[in-house]
Design a protein around this motif. Structure first.
Motif, PDB file in Angstrom:
ATOM      1  N   THR A 199       0.828  -1.204   0.000  1.00 52.17           N
ATOM      2  CA  THR A 199       0.000   0.000   0.000  1.00 52.17           C
ATOM      3  C   THR A 199       0.861   1.251   0.000  1.00 52.17           C
ATOM      4  O   THR A 199       0.577   2.212  -0.731  1.00 52.17           O
ATOM      5  N   LEU A 200       1.911   1.271   0.801  1.00 51.32           N
ATOM      6  CA  LEU A 200       2.791   2.439   0.827  1.00 51.32           C
ATOM      7  C   LEU A 200       3.495   2.627  -0.506  1.00 51.32           C
ATOM      8  O   LEU A 200       3.726   3.765  -0.927  1.00 51.32           O
ATOM      9  N   ARG A 201       3.825   1.555  -1.186  1.00 54.64           N
ATOM     10  CA  ARG A 201       4.432   1.688  -2.515  1.00 54.64           C
ATOM     11  C   ARG A 201       3.429   2.277  -3.506  1.00 54.64           C
ATOM     12  O   ARG A 201       3.798   3.085  -4.355  1.00 54.64           O
ATOM     13  N   ARG A 202       2.173   1.877  -3.376  1.00 52.01           N
ATOM     14  CA  ARG A 202       1.144   2.427  -4.267  1.00 52.01           C
ATOM     15  C   ARG A 202       0.854   3.894  -3.947  1.00 52.01           C
ATOM     16  O   ARG A 202       0.529   4.672  -4.848  1.00 52.01           O
ATOM     17  N   LEU A 220      -5.757  -3.856   6.433  1.00 55.46           N
ATOM     18  CA  LEU A 220      -6.284  -4.447   5.207  1.00 55.46           C
ATOM     19  C   LEU A 220      -7.343  -3.552   4.567  1.00 55.46           C
ATOM     20  O   LEU A 220      -7.464  -3.496   3.331  1.00 55.46           O
ATOM     21  N   ALA A 221      -8.115  -2.833   5.390  1.00 53.49           N
ATOM     22  CA  ALA A 221      -9.088  -1.881   4.842  1.00 53.49           C
ATOM     23  C   ALA A 221      -8.373  -0.755   4.107  1.00 53.49           C
ATOM     24  O   ALA A 221      -8.818  -0.311   3.029  1.00 53.49           O
ATOM     25  N   LEU A 222      -7.265  -0.272   4.658  1.00 52.22           N
ATOM     26  CA  LEU A 222      -6.459   0.740   3.970  1.00 52.22           C
ATOM     27  C   LEU A 222      -5.955   0.204   2.640  1.00 52.22           C
ATOM     28  O   LEU A 222      -6.010   0.894   1.616  1.00 52.22           O
ATOM     29  N   PHE A 261      -8.418   8.754   5.499  1.00 46.41           N
ATOM     30  CA  PHE A 261      -8.736   7.504   6.198  1.00 46.41           C
ATOM     31  C   PHE A 261      -7.776   7.285   7.359  1.00 46.41           C
ATOM     32  O   PHE A 261      -8.208   6.993   8.487  1.00 46.41           O
ATOM     33  N   LEU A 262      -6.473   7.433   7.115  1.00 44.02           N
ATOM     34  CA  LEU A 262      -5.486   7.224   8.163  1.00 44.02           C
ATOM     35  C   LEU A 262      -5.657   8.236   9.297  1.00 44.02           C
ATOM     36  O   LEU A 262      -5.659   7.870  10.476  1.00 44.02           O
ATOM     37  N   PRO A 320      -0.318   1.456  13.300  1.00 43.43           N
ATOM     38  CA  PRO A 320      -0.081   1.281  11.860  1.00 43.43           C
ATOM     39  C   PRO A 320      -0.382   2.540  11.054  1.00 43.43           C
ATOM     40  O   PRO A 320       0.315   2.820  10.066  1.00 43.43           O
ATOM     41  N   CYS A 321      -1.392   3.294  11.451  1.00 43.15           N
ATOM     42  CA  CYS A 321      -1.726   4.533  10.746  1.00 43.15           C
ATOM     43  C   CYS A 321      -0.607   5.560  10.898  1.00 43.15           C
ATOM     44  O   CYS A 321      -0.260   6.264   9.941  1.00 43.15           O
TER      45      CYS A 321
END
Length: 399
Positions: A116-119, A162-164, A348-349, A377-378
């Motif tokens: 996700t962070l790469r995206r 996983l929602a993120l 979201f975060l 995690p956020c």
């Protein structure tokens, strides 16, 4: 478990910085560290960890597995976790199945976190910020320790990540990806009572996405629909508060649940709400009638929650928090304001962090890190975004 697959275009990926061997193998290194952390937790606790609330989750899960019986009222809000427990009990895996299942979901969440962070930072060919943020998630013991506990925290934190992941994937691709996002938000929402913070953050992210659309007509319609549904929100809030004795908690002056050394004593007689009021009105009456006392309680809970430290923590634990988590907070604040990163993901975060903090301020802080767990995690994700933006800006300046 932790893939090194890139989501960048080939030309940028070809010039990605960092040692070639580390760039190639860092995913496997993260996997190895994650496995070591999980093994150390199992060794430290001698297997699955049973604590105060574990009994009622296991009893509820057993009733679901044996009789397909679902409880009402307060315990209904934990239904997702007993369902998860019932699966492993039905398979005959017992406590070990529950804990290993939590670890497996946590591992999937860690992999999704990296991807996700790469995206989220396609402008930055540097893989290191995503790897460092994932290393923080994997190595910070407080973010992993509840994997071995028969409690809701591990599954809730993993489902939040996983929602993120699903939200960021849904940005591009078929509409079915939005369904996956909705399902994961729903699962997070039924794992524990404060699971609604993920749904609330998802709503804020959705509004941010609609606000980005040309003309903002969809955004205005969503706001109108939300206003028209006010009676439904009123009913939901009263249902959520029905089994919580918030006013009674305020009367005890508790900052940390069940921890009597830290309490706030009222300086004048408190005005109590009259009997028969709806839970929302009862809460509102107490706040309006005792604003100074309630605000003192709320501020102290919020400060203690985000400060992370407790006086009964070891000095080494406190020092690690100050030297590591506080800089992560600062980076997360910068990441939240990074304009080059997709706004709904940032909303979201930030929404999860804000809403979880508000829940603690309205209720009570926990003696351990259980309530902060879904926030970590956020924070690490936003810190990774800030690092990626800084590395990208520095690279552009050198160019």
């Amino acid at each position: 478990m932790l893939s090194t697959e890139t989501v960048l275009p080939a030309p940028e990926a070809a010039v990605a910085p960092g040692p070639a061997w580390l760039r190639r193998w860092h995913g496997w290194l993260l996997l190895g560290v994650w496995l070591l952390v999980q093994a150390s937790l199992l060794w430290q606790h001698h297997g699955p960890r049973y604590v105060n609330d574990s009994g009622r989750y296991l009893a509820y899960g057993t009733r679901i597995a044996q009789e397909w019986h679902f409880e009402r009222d307060h315990n209904l809000r934990y239904v997702g976790y007993p369902l998860f427990i019932s699966l492993w009990l039905k398979l005959g895996a017992g406590w070990w199945g529950i804990v290993l299942g939590q670890m497996a979901v946590s591992g999937l969440a860690a992999r999704a976190f990296y991807r996700t962070l790469r995206r989220l930072t396609p402008h930055a060919p540097d893989w290191r910020p995503a790897a460092l943020a994932t290393a923080a998630l994997v190595c910070w013991r407080d973010a992993q320790q509840f994997n071995v506990y028969i409690l809701t925290e591990s599954l809730f934190a993993s489902l939040t990540v996983l929602a993120l992941w699903a939200l960021v994937r849904a940005r591009r691709g078929p509409a079915g990806r939005w369904v996956v996002f909705g399902v994961l938000v729903l699962l997070a929402g039924i794992v524990r009572p404060n699971g609604f913070v993920v749904a609330g953050a998802a709503v804020l992210a959705g509004l941010a996405r609609l606000r980005q659309l040309p003309g903002r007509q969809a955004y205005r319609r969503a706001l109108l629909a939300g206003t028209l549904l006010a009676p439904l929100w009123w009913w939901v809030l009263n249902k959520l508060l029905l089994t919580f004795t918030l006013v009674e908690t305020y009367l005890r002056g508790e900052i940390i649940y069940g921890y009597t050394p830290w309490v706030v004593e009222p300086t004048e007689p408190l005005q109590l709400p009259p009997p028969g009021l709806a839970p929302v009105l009862r809460l509102g009456y107490f706040i309006v009638a005792n604003p100074v006392y309630w605000l003192k309680l709320a501020v102290l809970k919020g400060l203690l929650f985000f400060s992370y430290v407790k006086t009964y923590y070891s000095w080494s634990h406190i020092l690690l928090i100050v030297l590591f988590i506080y800089p992560c907070y600062w980076l997360a604040g910068r990441g939240l304001r990074t304009a080059g990163v997709w706004l709904p993901a940032r909303v979201f975060l930030g929404g999860v962090v804000l809403l979880q903090g508000l829940v603690v301020m309205l209720t009570v802080e926990d003696w351990d890190v259980r309530f902060l767990l879904p926030v970590l995690p956020c924070v690490f994700a936003l810190a990774g975004v800030a690092m990626a933006h800084w590395r990208s800006s520095a690279r552009g300046t050198r160019s």
